[in-house]
Design a protein around this motif. Structure first.
Motif, mmCIF file in Angstrom:
data_model
loop_
_atom_site.group_PDB
_atom_site.id
_atom_site.type_symbol
_atom_site.label_atom_id
_atom_site.label_comp_id
_atom_site.label_asym_id
_atom_site.label_seq_id
_atom_site.Cartn_x
_atom_site.Cartn_y
_atom_site.Cartn_z
ATOM 1 N N LEU B 316 -3.350 -1.226 -6.157
ATOM 2 C CA LEU B 316 -3.549 -1.451 -4.720
ATOM 3 C C LEU B 316 -3.862 -0.135 -4.004
ATOM 4 C CD1 LEU B 316 -3.484 -3.058 -2.077
ATOM 5 C CD2 LEU B 316 -0.999 -2.781 -2.046
ATOM 6 N N ASN B 320 -7.050 0.855 -1.898
ATOM 7 C CA ASN B 320 -6.951 1.343 -0.521
ATOM 8 C C ASN B 320 -7.812 2.593 -0.331
ATOM 9 O OD1 ASN B 320 -5.305 -0.530 0.750
ATOM 10 N ND2 ASN B 320 -3.409 0.476 0.110
ATOM 11 N N GLU B 321 -7.788 3.465 -1.326
ATOM 12 C CA GLU B 321 -8.604 4.690 -1.257
ATOM 13 C C GLU B 321 -10.087 4.355 -1.376
ATOM 14 O OE1 GLU B 321 -7.933 8.157 -1.365
ATOM 15 O OE2 GLU B 321 -5.812 7.823 -0.899
ATOM 16 N N ILE B 323 -11.790 1.634 -0.821
ATOM 17 C CA ILE B 323 -12.423 0.910 0.286
ATOM 18 C C ILE B 323 -12.683 1.852 1.457
ATOM 19 C CG2 ILE B 323 -10.291 0.091 1.422
ATOM 20 C CD1 ILE B 323 -13.246 -2.199 0.843
ATOM 21 N N VAL B 324 -11.891 2.914 1.569
ATOM 22 C CA VAL B 324 -12.137 3.902 2.622
ATOM 23 C C VAL B 324 -13.353 4.761 2.257
ATOM 24 C CG1 VAL B 324 -11.219 5.963 3.759
ATOM 25 C CG2 VAL B 324 -9.756 3.957 3.459
ATOM 26 N N TYR B 327 -17.250 1.010 1.574
ATOM 27 C CA TYR B 327 -16.995 -0.412 1.751
ATOM 28 C C TYR B 327 -17.898 -1.242 0.870
ATOM 29 C CZ TYR B 327 -17.123 -5.095 3.589
ATOM 30 O OH TYR B 327 -17.086 -6.463 3.693
ATOM 31 N N ALA B 332 -13.308 -5.170 -1.245
ATOM 32 C CA ALA B 332 -12.395 -5.753 -0.261
ATOM 33 C C ALA B 332 -11.631 -6.928 -0.879
ATOM 34 C CB ALA B 332 -13.176 -6.199 0.972
ATOM 35 N N ARG B 335 -9.186 -5.797 -3.538
ATOM 36 C CA ARG B 335 -8.029 -5.186 -2.885
ATOM 37 C C ARG B 335 -7.034 -6.266 -2.464
ATOM 38 N NH1 ARG B 335 -6.646 -4.868 2.182
ATOM 39 N NH2 ARG B 335 -5.030 -3.355 2.697
ATOM 40 N N TYR B 339 -3.207 -6.732 -3.480
ATOM 41 C CA TYR B 339 -2.232 -6.843 -2.396
ATOM 42 C C TYR B 339 -1.316 -8.048 -2.635
ATOM 43 C CZ TYR B 339 -0.605 -6.522 2.471
ATOM 44 O OH TYR B 339 0.161 -6.374 3.599
ATOM 45 N N TYR B 343 2.635 -8.048 -2.832
ATOM 46 C CA TYR B 343 3.398 -8.615 -1.714
ATOM 47 C C TYR B 343 3.470 -10.143 -1.715
ATOM 48 C CZ TYR B 343 2.956 -3.847 -0.019
ATOM 49 O OH TYR B 343 3.014 -2.484 0.088
ATOM 50 N N GLU B 351 -3.965 -11.404 4.481
ATOM 51 C CA GLU B 351 -4.844 -10.242 4.364
ATOM 52 C C GLU B 351 -6.296 -10.709 4.141
ATOM 53 O OE1 GLU B 351 -3.366 -7.514 5.055
ATOM 54 O OE2 GLU B 351 -4.894 -6.009 4.568
ATOM 55 N N LYS B 354 -8.351 -11.941 7.250
ATOM 56 C CA LYS B 354 -8.915 -10.937 8.169
ATOM 57 C C LYS B 354 -10.350 -10.583 7.791
ATOM 58 C CE LYS B 354 -4.490 -8.575 8.777
ATOM 59 N NZ LYS B 354 -3.788 -7.394 8.258
ATOM 60 N N LEU B 355 -10.723 -10.884 6.549
ATOM 61 C CA LEU B 355 -12.050 -10.481 6.084
ATOM 62 C C LEU B 355 -13.102 -11.452 6.590
ATOM 63 C CD1 LEU B 355 -11.211 -9.675 2.358
ATOM 64 C CD2 LEU B 355 -11.115 -8.152 4.330
#
Lengths: 113, 423
Positions: B316, B320-321, B323-324, B327, B332, B335, B339, B343, B351, B354-355
């Protein structure tokens, strides 16, 4: 797409202190920033700001060194995001982990010069 | 082994070497001339070997014929008089020119050729076609099969690409350090695309897929084999390719259908390739550079492990790294998968929602997966949307299998212990 500056403010003294807390906090920030990037809405991850700093004022130029420890809301960092509206940018800011420590986020649209 | 079986294999490995060396040695502006000479060489080989048998060292035989054909060609054209001789002034007798197909010459020539084929004047699609043709020795039919595009389209793309190179005053020559630096990113990206084209190919043929992946690895090895291009980034890319390729056999069943990661027979994973991946990942870790290839290689590395309880946390964080840094919808979605592994599926769903990827089949496939065990109706709904949206036959089959599993009584333990979504 507009660009917005998110300014993170908090009390430095309220920040996590134990290694476990710090690690969990870092994880939350990574997840949050990663989540914004995953929506292709991250413009610039930005930076944290160091605790030391000065404030310069008019006149003799009173330079105070690191006044922020006394102030409840120091600027701790910033991030730039892309968004269609202030409302959406505000919605994104609501997920910020800074709220876990009593901080706040200021959301400002960038007015390109 | 008769010449019929031997030649295609040799063609693949030797064709591009011959073209690269000819181009570099004779400063051919027109790759076609070098390509023609290489093709004629193989034509002669197929005729001659069929009658006389395959020589002991087929590659050396090919080099000799190619060299003679090149010399003949030069003797009979003005190019020699006007251009080559200038370059050969120091050499009184050009026939004794150092024109060897030795290991170093081949490696240098291929490196120069890689940089030529990946000239940024061309689009990345065109670079890919050129690379497949000039460096991998793919025929027009093979390229169009591999990229699932019409032959006519590929042909036009190649013609345009070559015209662009010519207008750029195309020359295969030794590269300066500056040129290498400025073009290196494009080259890495082209090899990355070449590999992905194989690994995630729409083609059902395992043979085609393997071919593309192996060619990408071979070219990446040319990069790491040369001092100037043996960078941490190149090693990271190579590590990524090794880790991914280790699963090539396990990713498809006999019928060519895709096998999901968690259903793969791990004994089919190629341990030797995983070891190689580890080796190049260590090479990539020299210095402070952290490219997207580093991140992807690290993610692929974690996928080869099973024991670490923090595995998904690591994955994860790497996503996170990644995708920064860059993109992409696939990143996405992967990820979100990681995630959810950390979680739980319900948080994963939040999560995912949101996409803004509602038009993507992968998006609905992922939601179908995450809803499985939480809400079967929603899971079915998303899987069905995914089936409607996907363009790949193989993917559709996998999705239908999931739907089939959901329709009867829910499974005992419906929370899948899947390991990855798209890998």
């Amino acid at each position: 797409m507009k660009e917005f500056l998110l300014v993170f403010k908090a009390d430095y003294n309220a920040m996590p202190k134990t290694p476990e807390e710090m690690q969990a906090n870092t994880q939350n920030w990574m997840n949050w920033i990663g989540g914004i990037a995953a929506q292709n809405k991250l413009s610039d991850r930005g930076n944290r700001l160091d605790r030391a700093g000065t404030v310069v004022k008019k006149g003799d130029g009173i330079i105070s060194d690191g006044p922020y420890t006394e102030i409840k809301e120091s600027i701790m960092g910033y991030t730039l995001i892309k968004s269609d509206s202030l409302d959406e940018a505000t919605e994104i800011a609501k997920g910020c982990p800074i709220f876990n420590f009593g901080g706040e986020v200021e959301v400002r649209e960038i007015n390109v010069m | 082994m008769g010449p019929q079986e031997l030649t295609p294999h040799l063609f693949r490995t030797e064709y591009s070497k011959i073209v690269a060396v000819l181009c570099r040695t004779f400063h051919f502006r027109h790759i076609e001339i070098a390509a023609d000479i290489a093709s004629e060489t193989f034509l002669k080989a197929s005729e001659y070997w069929a009658q006389k048998g395959v020589p002991e060292n087929p590659a050396a035989w090919l080099y000799t014929v190619a060299r003679n054909k090149a010399k003949d060609y030069l003797k009979h054209t003005a190019i020699f008089e006007t251009e080559i001789r200038k370059g050969l002034m120091h050499d009184e007798s050009w026939t004794e020119l150092d024109f060897d197909f030795n290991h170093q010459t081949i490696s240098d020539s291929q490196l120069a050729m890689i940089f030529a084929a990946c000239n940024p004047v061309n689009s990345s699609e065109a670079q890919l076609c050129l690379t497949l043709q000039i460096l991998c020795g793919f025929s027009l039919v093979e390229i169009s099969n591999a990229l699932l595009a019409k032959q006519e389209t590929i042909k036009k793309r190649l013609q345009r690409a070559r015209e662009n190179l010519r207008n750029e005053n195309f020359q295969i020559k030794s590269l300066s350090e500056d040129e290498i630096k400025t073009r290196f990113e494009v080259v890495l990206r082209a090899l990355y695309l070449l590999f992905n084209e194989g690994y995630f190919s729409k083609s059902n043929s395992l043979l085609i897929r393997k071919d593309l992946c192996l060619e990408a690895i071979r070219l990446a090895l040319v990069l790491t084999g040369n001092e100037l291009t043996d960078t941490p980034e190149a090693n990271a890319l190579l590590a990524l390719m090794c880790f991914q390729s280790s699963r090539l056999e396990a990713r498809t069943d006999e019928s060519g259908a895709a096998v999901l990661f968690d259903e793969q027979d791990r004994s089919l994973w190629d341990q030797a390739l995983i070891q190689k991946g580890n080796h190049y990942l260590i090479q990539a870790s020299k210095g402070t550079e952290l490219s997207k290839y580093h991140l992807e290689a690290a993610i692929a590395y974690w996928h080869t492990t099973t024991a670490d309880p923090k595995k998904w946390q690591h994955i994860l964080n790497l996503y996170n790294e990644l995708i920064v840094v860059e993109y992409s919808p696939v990143t996405a979605l992967n990820r979100v998968f990681a995630y959810a592994k950390v979680y739980g599926n319900d948080n994963g769903i939040r999560e995912a929602e949101k996409l803004n990827l509602k038009e993507s089949g992968y998006f609905h496939g992922l939601l179908g997966y995450l809803y499985t065990g939480l809400d079967s109706n929603k899971a079915l709904e998303h899987y069905r949307k995914a089936i409607l949206l996907t363009k790949s036959e193989a993917e559709r089959k996998v999705l239908e299998k999931q739907v089939f599993r959901l329709i009867p009584i829910p499974e005992k333990d419906s929370r899948h212990d899947g390991d990855s979504f798209t890998l």
